[in-house]
Design a protein around this motif. Structure first.
Motif, mmCIF file in Angstrom:
data_model
loop_
_atom_site.group_PDB
_atom_site.id
_atom_site.type_symbol
_atom_site.label_atom_id
_atom_site.label_comp_id
_atom_site.label_asym_id
_atom_site.label_seq_id
_atom_site.Cartn_x
_atom_site.Cartn_y
_atom_site.Cartn_z
ATOM 1 N N LEU A 97 0.830 -1.211 0.000
ATOM 2 C CA LEU A 97 0.000 0.000 0.000
ATOM 3 C C LEU A 97 0.870 1.270 0.000
ATOM 4 O O LEU A 97 1.840 1.374 0.750
ATOM 5 N N ILE A 98 0.483 2.227 -0.829
ATOM 6 C CA ILE A 98 1.182 3.513 -0.936
ATOM 7 C C ILE A 98 0.199 4.626 -0.565
ATOM 8 O O ILE A 98 -0.967 4.577 -0.963
ATOM 9 N N VAL A 99 0.666 5.603 0.180
ATOM 10 C CA VAL A 99 -0.160 6.789 0.469
ATOM 11 C C VAL A 99 0.325 7.935 -0.424
ATOM 12 O O VAL A 99 1.521 8.244 -0.434
ATOM 13 N N ALA A 100 -0.593 8.534 -1.177
ATOM 14 C CA ALA A 100 -0.240 9.660 -2.051
ATOM 15 C C ALA A 100 -0.886 10.940 -1.536
ATOM 16 O O ALA A 100 -2.055 10.938 -1.137
ATOM 17 N N LEU A 101 -0.117 12.010 -1.527
ATOM 18 C CA LEU A 101 -0.598 13.299 -1.023
ATOM 19 C C LEU A 101 -0.475 14.344 -2.129
ATOM 20 O O LEU A 101 0.610 14.545 -2.676
ATOM 21 N N GLU A 102 -1.600 14.992 -2.449
ATOM 22 C CA GLU A 102 -1.571 16.014 -3.496
ATOM 23 C C GLU A 102 -1.551 17.411 -2.856
ATOM 24 O O GLU A 102 -2.464 17.772 -2.107
ATOM 25 N N SER A 103 -0.528 18.163 -3.156
ATOM 26 C CA SER A 103 -0.443 19.580 -2.750
ATOM 27 C C SER A 103 -0.653 19.789 -1.253
ATOM 28 O O SER A 103 -1.299 20.747 -0.829
ATOM 29 N N ILE A 104 -0.113 18.903 -0.432
ATOM 30 C CA ILE A 104 -0.244 19.081 1.011
ATOM 31 C C ILE A 104 0.610 20.278 1.420
ATOM 32 O O ILE A 104 1.736 20.451 0.951
ATOM 33 N N ARG A 105 0.041 21.135 2.277
ATOM 34 C CA ARG A 105 0.684 22.418 2.583
ATOM 35 C C ARG A 105 1.229 22.495 4.012
ATOM 36 O O ARG A 105 2.207 23.174 4.268
ATOM 37 N N ASP A 106 0.541 21.856 4.951
ATOM 38 C CA ASP A 106 0.847 22.065 6.371
ATOM 39 C C ASP A 106 1.931 21.096 6.840
ATOM 40 O O ASP A 106 1.737 19.876 6.807
ATOM 41 N N PRO A 107 3.082 21.637 7.283
ATOM 42 C CA PRO A 107 4.173 20.740 7.695
ATOM 43 C C PRO A 107 3.799 19.847 8.885
ATOM 44 O O PRO A 107 4.213 18.686 8.942
ATOM 45 N N GLY A 108 2.975 20.388 9.799
ATOM 46 C CA GLY A 108 2.539 19.561 10.934
ATOM 47 C C GLY A 108 1.713 18.376 10.464
ATOM 48 O O GLY A 108 1.863 17.253 10.954
ATOM 49 N N THR A 180 -18.822 0.760 4.575
ATOM 50 C CA THR A 180 -19.751 -0.219 4.005
ATOM 51 C C THR A 180 -19.409 -0.631 2.579
ATOM 52 O O THR A 180 -19.984 -1.577 2.064
ATOM 53 N N ASN A 181 -18.491 0.058 1.933
ATOM 54 C CA ASN A 181 -18.172 -0.321 0.558
ATOM 55 C C ASN A 181 -17.506 -1.683 0.546
ATOM 56 O O ASN A 181 -16.840 -2.086 1.489
ATOM 57 N N LYS A 182 -17.699 -2.410 -0.532
ATOM 58 C CA LYS A 182 -17.189 -3.790 -0.590
ATOM 59 C C LYS A 182 -15.905 -3.908 -1.403
ATOM 60 O O LYS A 182 -15.303 -4.964 -1.462
ATOM 61 N N SER A 183 -15.536 -2.836 -2.046
ATOM 62 C CA SER A 183 -14.353 -2.929 -2.900
ATOM 63 C C SER A 183 -13.079 -2.897 -2.065
ATOM 64 O O SER A 183 -13.073 -2.491 -0.907
ATOM 65 N N SER A 184 -12.019 -3.314 -2.672
ATOM 66 C CA SER A 184 -10.760 -3.430 -1.955
ATOM 67 C C SER A 184 -9.950 -2.135 -2.062
ATOM 68 O O SER A 184 -9.920 -1.492 -3.101
ATOM 69 N N GLN A 209 -11.872 4.618 -7.652
ATOM 70 C CA GLN A 209 -13.017 4.766 -6.746
ATOM 71 C C GLN A 209 -12.769 5.915 -5.772
ATOM 72 O O GLN A 209 -11.628 6.284 -5.498
ATOM 73 N N ASN A 210 -13.894 6.483 -5.278
ATOM 74 C CA ASN A 210 -13.835 7.529 -4.238
ATOM 75 C C ASN A 210 -14.474 6.994 -2.975
ATOM 76 O O ASN A 210 -15.577 6.443 -3.025
ATOM 77 N N LEU A 211 -13.824 7.203 -1.859
ATOM 78 C CA LEU A 211 -14.396 6.814 -0.570
ATOM 79 C C LEU A 211 -14.502 8.035 0.333
ATOM 80 O O LEU A 211 -13.757 8.997 0.195
ATOM 81 N N THR A 212 -15.444 7.959 1.280
ATOM 82 C CA THR A 212 -15.693 9.042 2.224
ATOM 83 C C THR A 212 -15.766 8.483 3.636
ATOM 84 O O THR A 212 -16.305 7.400 3.846
ATOM 85 N N ILE A 213 -15.235 9.224 4.590
ATOM 86 C CA ILE A 213 -15.433 8.885 6.005
ATOM 87 C C ILE A 213 -16.770 9.488 6.403
ATOM 88 O O ILE A 213 -16.919 10.708 6.403
ATOM 89 N N PRO A 214 -17.774 8.652 6.714
ATOM 90 C CA PRO A 214 -19.104 9.222 6.943
ATOM 91 C C PRO A 214 -19.168 10.077 8.203
ATOM 92 O O PRO A 214 -18.559 9.768 9.209
ATOM 93 N N ARG A 240 -7.710 -2.909 10.576
ATOM 94 C CA ARG A 240 -8.690 -3.782 11.235
ATOM 95 C C ARG A 240 -9.132 -4.922 10.321
ATOM 96 O O ARG A 240 -9.601 -5.946 10.800
ATOM 97 N N LYS A 241 -8.953 -4.738 9.017
ATOM 98 C CA LYS A 241 -9.399 -5.767 8.061
ATOM 99 C C LYS A 241 -8.332 -6.839 7.836
ATOM 100 O O LYS A 241 -8.616 -7.892 7.311
#
Lengths: 242, 242
Positions: A97-108, A180-184, A209-214, A240-241
């Motif tokens: 797994l890779i985390v990608a960040l677009e135009s992140i501004r805040d150093p903290g 609740t989404n079933k995709s990986s 795909q787009n996911l949201t934290i409800p 957790r999965k």
């Protein structure tokens, strides 16, 4: 003793331009410095109140507290300040797994994300070229040593994502529920956008795909979560999965 | 126009002592100010570059950008700055989940926690008396308006927890896994400790259970997660269950 040249160099390393010119950055505090030394970062020079703490380290200069205050970026400096060499970018491990960040501004935020990625076993972060520099002193401070072990690459994110065959999951405000989404989304690339504007339209168009934290159903506020909190929640959900 | 008295008052409100003496705090930026006005916080005075934006607000003073720079806590001030009255503490709603913070120090963390609590529908935060003040300008800024809607009480946390019959769940580094434990923590009080030291021994002794956010098995680092990240992950876990 600290020379005038040292003071000038260290002060210049607050700025990205001079970090890149000198290929150097500053780490403060014995705990963080130990972790960078353990991670085989190349030490350029270490300034210590007490040289016996890093007894087997060469390139060390003993300083008094007044000298340390002159060079430290902190109001209350820790007992040690080190200059390390900025390493070359490493290759990206696309099997995990890779985390990608677009135009992140805040150093903290970036520092906290680096620390959170390490907690959850993510080793690769990729950032768009216009993101805050990971050797910024505030990033170094808030990443708390994790920066020495996590691989961070700056690149043309749009072009990289367009050309990869990996699964691309973006975190947005109007995607399917994270819960609740079933995709990986445990493999591939997880994409987070800028603090104020989210993921750009350009990048949105290449996502799988787009996911949201409800949000709680009882309110329209707040408009969004803090970026680093979102990263923590999504990585926790993956953890957790598996 | 801004009077010398205004400048002196606003500058003093950076400090907790003077906020409490004057029962006042500062909010900057039109979005946040709007949210405090909507939440029926009592406005003491509003300083605006353009009074037409809050056209129906009395107690408003038109200022120019130079005057605003003099009173703003930011390097790049937004167009409006307001002084609001600190409200009385509200009663704690014990029928819903409460987040408790012991000796939290970092204003950015507290602000982010307030925003995250609102996202997940938590309305009550209780803080030990030695915690950072929620009307600190950095808390107000990072809470981004959520401070106007969340109830925050400062109290003798040890005594409160000792005397409550609510279920007490503490987040520690050596508890049961947040993800696999079968006990309930969706109701009662969720307790988070200080950034550097976690929950004190005194408080640990009154808890019903300790939970931990499990770390990746491949590393001993980092030693901990950022406090506000932990709050986000635990509240996200509760949200996914209900």
């Amino acid at each position: 003793m600290v020379s005038k040249k040292d003071i000038k160099l260290i002060s210049s390393l607050k700025q990205k331009k001079f970090r890149f010119l000198n290929k150097s950055f500053v780490v403060e505090g014995k705990k963080s410095i130990s972790e960078f030394l353990d991670s085989k970062f190349e030490l350029i020079k270490l300034f210590s109140i007490d040289c016996s703490f890093f007894a087997d380290v060469n390139r060390q200069v003993e300083v008094n507290i007044e000298e340390l205050k002159k060079i430290s970026f902190f109001n209350s400096p820790d007992d040690h300040l080190a200059i390390f060499k900025i390493p070359n970018q490493k290759s990206i491990n696309e099997t995990r797994l890779i985390v990608a960040l677009e135009s992140i501004r805040d150093p903290g935020n970036l520092g906290t994300i680096i620390r959170t990625c390490e907690w959850f076993g993510v080793n690769d972060i990729i950032c768009s070229n216009d993101s805050v520099d990971c050797f910024n002193p505030k990033v170094v401070q808030s990443a708390m040593g994790s920066l020495s072990r996590i691989s961070i690459n700056y690149l043309d994110l749009n072009s990289y994502l367009k050309n990869t065959k990996l699964n691309l999951t973006g975190m947005t405000l109007n995607g399917d529920s994270l819960y609740t989404n079933k995709s990986s989304f445990e493999k591939g690339i997880l994409i987070f956008g800028n603090e104020a504007n989210g993921i750009s339209d350009k990048l949105l168009s290449v996502l799988n795909q787009n996911l949201t934290i409800p949000r709680s159903i009882n309110s329209d506020f707040p408009e969004s979560l803090n970026l680093s909190i979102s990263v923590g929640i999504v990585l926790g959900e993956i953890k957790r999965k598996i």
